[in-house]
Write a protein that holds these residues in place. Sequence first.
Motif, PDB file in Angstrom:
ATOM      1  N   HIS A   1     -12.059 -11.474  -8.819  1.00  0.00           N
ATOM      2  CA  HIS A   1     -11.090 -12.417  -9.376  1.00  0.00           C
ATOM      3  C   HIS A   1      -9.780 -12.209  -8.612  1.00  0.00           C
ATOM      4  CE1 HIS A   1     -14.039 -12.242 -12.645  1.00  0.00           C
ATOM      5  NE2 HIS A   1     -13.702 -13.503 -12.810  1.00  0.00           N
ATOM      6  N   TRP A   2      -9.705 -12.858  -7.460  1.00  0.00           N
ATOM      7  CA  TRP A   2      -8.630 -12.600  -6.502  1.00  0.00           C
ATOM      8  C   TRP A   2      -7.257 -12.976  -7.037  1.00  0.00           C
ATOM      9  CZ3 TRP A   2     -10.163  -9.379  -3.113  1.00  0.00           C
ATOM     10  CH2 TRP A   2     -11.480  -9.390  -2.672  1.00  0.00           C
ATOM     11  N   PHE A   3      -7.140 -14.113  -7.685  1.00  0.00           N
ATOM     12  CA  PHE A   3      -5.828 -14.542  -8.177  1.00  0.00           C
ATOM     13  C   PHE A   3      -5.281 -13.560  -9.201  1.00  0.00           C
ATOM     14  CE2 PHE A   3      -3.263 -16.874 -11.313  1.00  0.00           C
ATOM     15  CZ  PHE A   3      -2.205 -17.227 -10.488  1.00  0.00           C
ATOM     16  N   ILE A   4      -6.115 -13.139 -10.127  1.00  0.00           N
ATOM     17  CA  ILE A   4      -5.660 -12.203 -11.158  1.00  0.00           C
ATOM     18  C   ILE A   4      -5.356 -10.840 -10.540  1.00  0.00           C
ATOM     19  CG2 ILE A   4      -6.271 -11.082 -13.332  1.00  0.00           C
ATOM     20  CD1 ILE A   4      -8.011 -13.521 -13.952  1.00  0.00           C
TER      21      ILE A   4
ATOM     22  N   LEU B   1      -1.351  -6.830  -8.888  1.00  0.00           N
ATOM     23  CA  LEU B   1      -1.071  -5.842  -7.853  1.00  0.00           C
ATOM     24  C   LEU B   1       0.400  -5.409  -7.767  1.00  0.00           C
ATOM     25  CD1 LEU B   1      -2.412  -4.168  -5.643  1.00  0.00           C
ATOM     26  CD2 LEU B   1      -1.918  -6.035  -4.056  1.00  0.00           C
ATOM     27  N   PRO B   2       1.381  -6.329  -7.784  1.00  0.00           N
ATOM     28  CA  PRO B   2       2.775  -5.867  -7.683  1.00  0.00           C
ATOM     29  C   PRO B   2       3.209  -4.966  -8.845  1.00  0.00           C
ATOM     30  CG  PRO B   2       2.660  -8.212  -7.254  1.00  0.00           C
ATOM     31  CD  PRO B   2       1.310  -7.794  -7.730  1.00  0.00           C
ATOM     32  N   VAL B   3       2.776  -5.272 -10.055  1.00  0.00           N
ATOM     33  CA  VAL B   3       3.181  -4.453 -11.205  1.00  0.00           C
ATOM     34  C   VAL B   3       2.502  -3.087 -11.148  1.00  0.00           C
ATOM     35  CG1 VAL B   3       3.246  -4.336 -13.721  1.00  0.00           C
ATOM     36  CG2 VAL B   3       3.597  -6.506 -12.576  1.00  0.00           C
ATOM     37  N   ALA B   4       1.228  -3.060 -10.778  1.00  0.00           N
ATOM     38  CA  ALA B   4       0.528  -1.776 -10.647  1.00  0.00           C
ATOM     39  C   ALA B   4       1.147  -0.938  -9.532  1.00  0.00           C
ATOM     40  CB  ALA B   4      -0.954  -2.004 -10.376  1.00  0.00           C
ATOM     41  N   THR B   5       1.488  -1.577  -8.429  1.00  0.00           N
ATOM     42  CA  THR B   5       2.127  -0.876  -7.316  1.00  0.00           C
ATOM     43  C   THR B   5       3.499  -0.347  -7.729  1.00  0.00           C
ATOM     44  OG1 THR B   5       0.979  -2.341  -5.789  1.00  0.00           O
ATOM     45  CG2 THR B   5       2.811  -1.077  -4.897  1.00  0.00           C
ATOM     46  N   TRP B   6       4.254  -1.130  -8.489  1.00  0.00           N
ATOM     47  CA  TRP B   6       5.565  -0.691  -8.959  1.00  0.00           C
ATOM     48  C   TRP B   6       5.442   0.528  -9.874  1.00  0.00           C
ATOM     49  CZ3 TRP B   6      10.422  -0.469  -8.020  1.00  0.00           C
ATOM     50  CH2 TRP B   6      11.310  -0.107  -9.023  1.00  0.00           C
ATOM     51  N   ASN B   7       4.453   0.526 -10.777  1.00  0.00           N
ATOM     52  CA  ASN B   7       4.255   1.668 -11.671  1.00  0.00           C
ATOM     53  C   ASN B   7       3.918   2.929 -10.889  1.00  0.00           C
ATOM     54  OD1 ASN B   7       4.767   0.325 -14.074  1.00  0.00           O
ATOM     55  ND2 ASN B   7       2.629  -0.230 -14.377  1.00  0.00           N
ATOM     56  N   ILE B   8       3.052   2.809  -9.889  1.00  0.00           N
ATOM     57  CA  ILE B   8       2.678   3.967  -9.075  1.00  0.00           C
ATOM     58  C   ILE B   8       3.866   4.446  -8.248  1.00  0.00           C
ATOM     59  CG2 ILE B   8       1.201   4.720  -7.174  1.00  0.00           C
ATOM     60  CD1 ILE B   8      -0.943   2.798  -8.351  1.00  0.00           C
ATOM     61  N   TYR B   9       4.594   3.510  -7.643  1.00  0.00           N
ATOM     62  CA  TYR B   9       5.771   3.860  -6.837  1.00  0.00           C
ATOM     63  C   TYR B   9       6.820   4.581  -7.676  1.00  0.00           C
ATOM     64  CZ  TYR B   9      10.153   3.221  -4.313  1.00  0.00           C
ATOM     65  OH  TYR B   9      11.353   3.425  -3.709  1.00  0.00           O
ATOM     66  N   ARG B  10       7.061   4.061  -8.872  1.00  0.00           N
ATOM     67  CA  ARG B  10       8.058   4.661  -9.759  1.00  0.00           C
ATOM     68  C   ARG B  10       7.671   6.082 -10.150  1.00  0.00           C
ATOM     69  NH1 ARG B  10       9.466   2.612 -15.636  1.00  0.00           N
ATOM     70  NH2 ARG B  10       7.267   3.074 -15.760  1.00  0.00           N
ATOM     71  N   PHE B  11       6.372   6.315 -10.363  1.00  0.00           N
ATOM     72  CA  PHE B  11       5.895   7.641 -10.729  1.00  0.00           C
ATOM     73  C   PHE B  11       5.976   8.614  -9.559  1.00  0.00           C
ATOM     74  CE2 PHE B  11       2.404  10.721 -11.253  1.00  0.00           C
ATOM     75  CZ  PHE B  11       2.845  11.328 -12.422  1.00  0.00           C
TER      76      PHE B  11
ATOM     77  N   HIS C   1      -2.947  -0.058 -16.253  1.00  0.00           N
ATOM     78  CA  HIS C   1      -2.699  -1.223 -15.405  1.00  0.00           C
ATOM     79  C   HIS C   1      -3.495  -1.147 -14.107  1.00  0.00           C
ATOM     80  CE1 HIS C   1      -0.247  -4.807 -15.049  1.00  0.00           C
ATOM     81  NE2 HIS C   1      -0.408  -4.625 -13.759  1.00  0.00           N
ATOM     82  N   SER C   2      -3.640   0.045 -13.557  1.00  0.00           N
ATOM     83  CA  SER C   2      -4.400   0.207 -12.316  1.00  0.00           C
ATOM     84  C   SER C   2      -5.885  -0.074 -12.538  1.00  0.00           C
ATOM     85  CB  SER C   2      -4.213   1.614 -11.761  1.00  0.00           C
ATOM     86  OG  SER C   2      -2.857   1.830 -11.454  1.00  0.00           O
TER      87      SER C   2
ATOM     88  N   LEU D   1     -10.511  -3.407 -11.532  1.00  0.00           N
ATOM     89  CA  LEU D   1     -11.593  -4.160 -12.154  1.00  0.00           C
ATOM     90  C   LEU D   1     -11.593  -5.617 -11.671  1.00  0.00           C
ATOM     91  CD1 LEU D   1     -13.874  -3.903 -14.262  1.00  0.00           C
ATOM     92  CD2 LEU D   1     -12.217  -4.633 -15.968  1.00  0.00           C
ATOM     93  N   MET D   2     -10.421  -6.205 -11.544  1.00  0.00           N
ATOM     94  CA  MET D   2     -10.335  -7.582 -11.060  1.00  0.00           C
ATOM     95  C   MET D   2     -10.693  -7.664  -9.578  1.00  0.00           C
ATOM     96  SD  MET D   2      -9.797  -9.478 -13.505  1.00  0.00           S
ATOM     97  CE  MET D   2      -9.563  -9.073 -15.206  1.00  0.00           C
TER      98      MET D   2
END
Length: 139
Positions: free
Chosen positions: A67-70, A75-85, A55-56, A61-62
Amino acid sequence: MEAVVFIFSLLDCCALIFLSVYFIITLSDLECDYINARSCCSKLNKWVIPEMIGHSVVSVLMLVSLHWFIFLLNLPVATWNIYRFIMVPSGNMGVFDPTEIHNRGQLKSHMKEAMIKLGFHLLCFFMYLYSMILALIND
């Protein structure tokens, strides 16, 4: 070049969809007592880092391909995965811990999180597919 970005993102998204389905199936097996908590958590913890990396990579890559919108959507899901880890307590086996998975409704929250991620990845799949087709037509 833009088409290559979306083809890679589409393939990565397919892998993340399959991983989300695997998480849901494994957690539902634990919920129905088909497997024990230790084997369930060891199976799921094996895939936490690849999910986070996958996901990161798409998020970066975006960002690089502007590709700012994508990027802002991912970003929130990638940040959540990193935070959770990062926030795994020191004594735990990993993000999924067999001693705590039945406590405080963690199993239900992990299941809800896997369902939300599946919905998110399905949304991203169709968005990447549309963007890939558009990029191929425009090239």
